[in-house]
Design a protein around this motif. Structure first.
Motif, PDB file in Angstrom:
ATOM      1  N   THR A   4       0.874  -1.121   0.099  1.00 57.34           N
ATOM      2  CA  THR A   4       0.225  -0.171  -0.336  1.00 57.34           C
ATOM      3  C   THR A   4       1.184   1.117   0.017  1.00 57.34           C
ATOM      4  N   ALA A   5       0.171   2.268  -0.315  1.00 57.81           N
ATOM      5  CA  ALA A   5       0.754   3.510  -0.167  1.00 57.81           C
ATOM      6  C   ALA A   5       1.666   4.162   0.959  1.00 57.81           C
ATOM      7  N   LYS A   6       0.598   3.735   2.049  1.00 61.27           N
ATOM      8  CA  LYS A   6       0.792   3.665   3.984  1.00 61.27           C
ATOM      9  C   LYS A   6       2.436   3.006   3.744  1.00 61.27           C
ATOM     10  N   GLU A   7       2.456   1.905   3.296  1.00 62.27           N
ATOM     11  CA  GLU A   7       3.251   0.875   3.793  1.00 62.27           C
ATOM     12  C   GLU A   7       4.726   1.183   3.186  1.00 62.27           C
ATOM     13  N   CYS A 193       5.563  11.336  -5.351  1.00 56.85           N
ATOM     14  CA  CYS A 193       5.627  10.129  -6.264  1.00 56.85           C
ATOM     15  C   CYS A 193       4.071  10.050  -6.069  1.00 56.85           C
ATOM     16  N   LEU A 194       3.684   9.431  -5.398  1.00 55.84           N
ATOM     17  CA  LEU A 194       2.491   8.704  -4.733  1.00 55.84           C
ATOM     18  C   LEU A 194       0.763   9.733  -5.829  1.00 55.84           C
ATOM     19  N   PRO A 247      -5.776   7.409  -1.844  1.00 56.62           N
ATOM     20  CA  PRO A 247      -4.160   7.172  -1.377  1.00 56.62           C
ATOM     21  C   PRO A 247      -4.185   5.931  -2.474  1.00 56.62           C
ATOM     22  N   PHE A 248      -2.888   5.750  -3.657  1.00 53.38           N
ATOM     23  CA  PHE A 248      -2.772   5.234  -5.157  1.00 53.38           C
ATOM     24  C   PHE A 248      -3.574   3.919  -5.108  1.00 53.38           C
TER      25      PHE A 248
END
Length: 293
Positions: A4-7, A193-194, A247-248
């Motif tokens: 994920t984007a968060k990770e 970037c994301l 999120p992406f």
């Protein structure tokens, strides 16, 4: 690749890494290649991209059905000698996207990044940015490796195939991957970037895949030109501080769901949309060499 984007953000912040570092580490663990070996391979890809983006700028390519004849050359000349409303830089970038599409039509050497139908977007983004900012080779490598990293997320949650997800999955994915690459090359943050990748897909969400006669010429060529523009404006927005609320990874999941909901006629079958117009049907009949019932 992280899921994920968060990770990704948490890992990069904790380890002081970039998206391209994750790609290098993962590929190294799979292939056993050193970073130097991987970067040498990336150089080979960049060389092919540069050649395809430049090949038809100074010559008018002709096609069998006349759908995309000389677009790269015409657009490049207009960028140099006309008065483009979007400026010469963006117009020249579109010409580079056209050039790779024309090389593909001629069965020349391209990088299907991520597909043949969307192959003009990243070469145009990469080479236009190189010319404008005089990027060194390592910067280009990092951009392309970031492009790959974003693509891994797309592949995890959706698809690159127009036959599965429409053109949003081809030119949309290529735009998103290129947008993130541009941000990386310009020195933006991982988060930017994301965001750039998210914005690029949001801008093209729901785009159908309707190539005339199933050939990735028309309207694919136009979508490569608009795709590089999409990548650039998305990168600029992200670097300006504009963010994607979703999120992406969630944006990509949505893209996959939209693609699955599309009628089959609008997923690269060459039946619906522009392919289903009278002109589209006529070209398909000529291509197949027979009159359809």
């Amino acid at each position: 690749m992280l899921n994920t984007a968060k990770e990704i953000l948490e890992f990069c912040e904790k380890e002081n890494k970039r998206i391209y570092d994750i790609v290098i580490k993962e590929e190294g663990s799979i292939s056993g290649k050193t970073e130097e070996e991987m970067r040498a391979q990336v150089d080979e890809v960049i060389e092919v991209m540069e050649e395809s983006a430049q090949k038809n700028l100074d010559q008018a390519h002709k096609t069998k059905y006349g759908m995309i004849d000389g677009f790269a050359h015409m657009t490049y000349e207009y960028a140099k000698n006309g008065d483009p409303m979007v400026g010469s830089f963006l117009t020249e970038a579109m010409a580079m996207a056209f050039s790779t599409s024309e090389v593909n039509d001629a069965m020349g050497k391209i990088v299907a990044a991520p597909t043949a139908g969307s192959a003009g977007i990243m070469p145009a983004a990469l080479m236009a940015a190189k010319k404008k900012y005089d990027f060194d080779n390592k910067t280009l490598q990092n951009g392309l490796l970031t492009f790959i990293g974003i693509g891994q997320i797309v592949a995890k949650y959706a698809t690159f195939a127009g036959a599965e997800g429409g053109c949003q999955a081809e030119c949309g994915a290529a735009s998103a991957m290129s947008a993130a690459a541009l941000v990386e090359m310009r020195g933006g943050t991982v988060e930017q970037c994301l965001h750039a990748a998210s914005i690029a897909i949001v801008n093209i969400l729901g785009l159908v895949c309707d190539p005339i006669a199933g050939l990735v010429q028309y309207p694919c060529t136009f979508r490569n030109a608009s795709g590089v523009m999409n990548a650039m404006i998305s990168a600029d927005l992200a670097m300006a501080g504009v963010t994607s609320f979703v999120p992406f990874d969630e944006v990509v999941v949505a893209m996959g769901e939209v693609g699955r909901a599309m009628p089959v006629a609008l997923r690269e079958t060459g039946l619906g949309g522009l392919a289903g117009t009278p002109t589209g049907v006529r070209i398909r009949e000529e291509f197949l060499g027979k009159k359809e019932k």
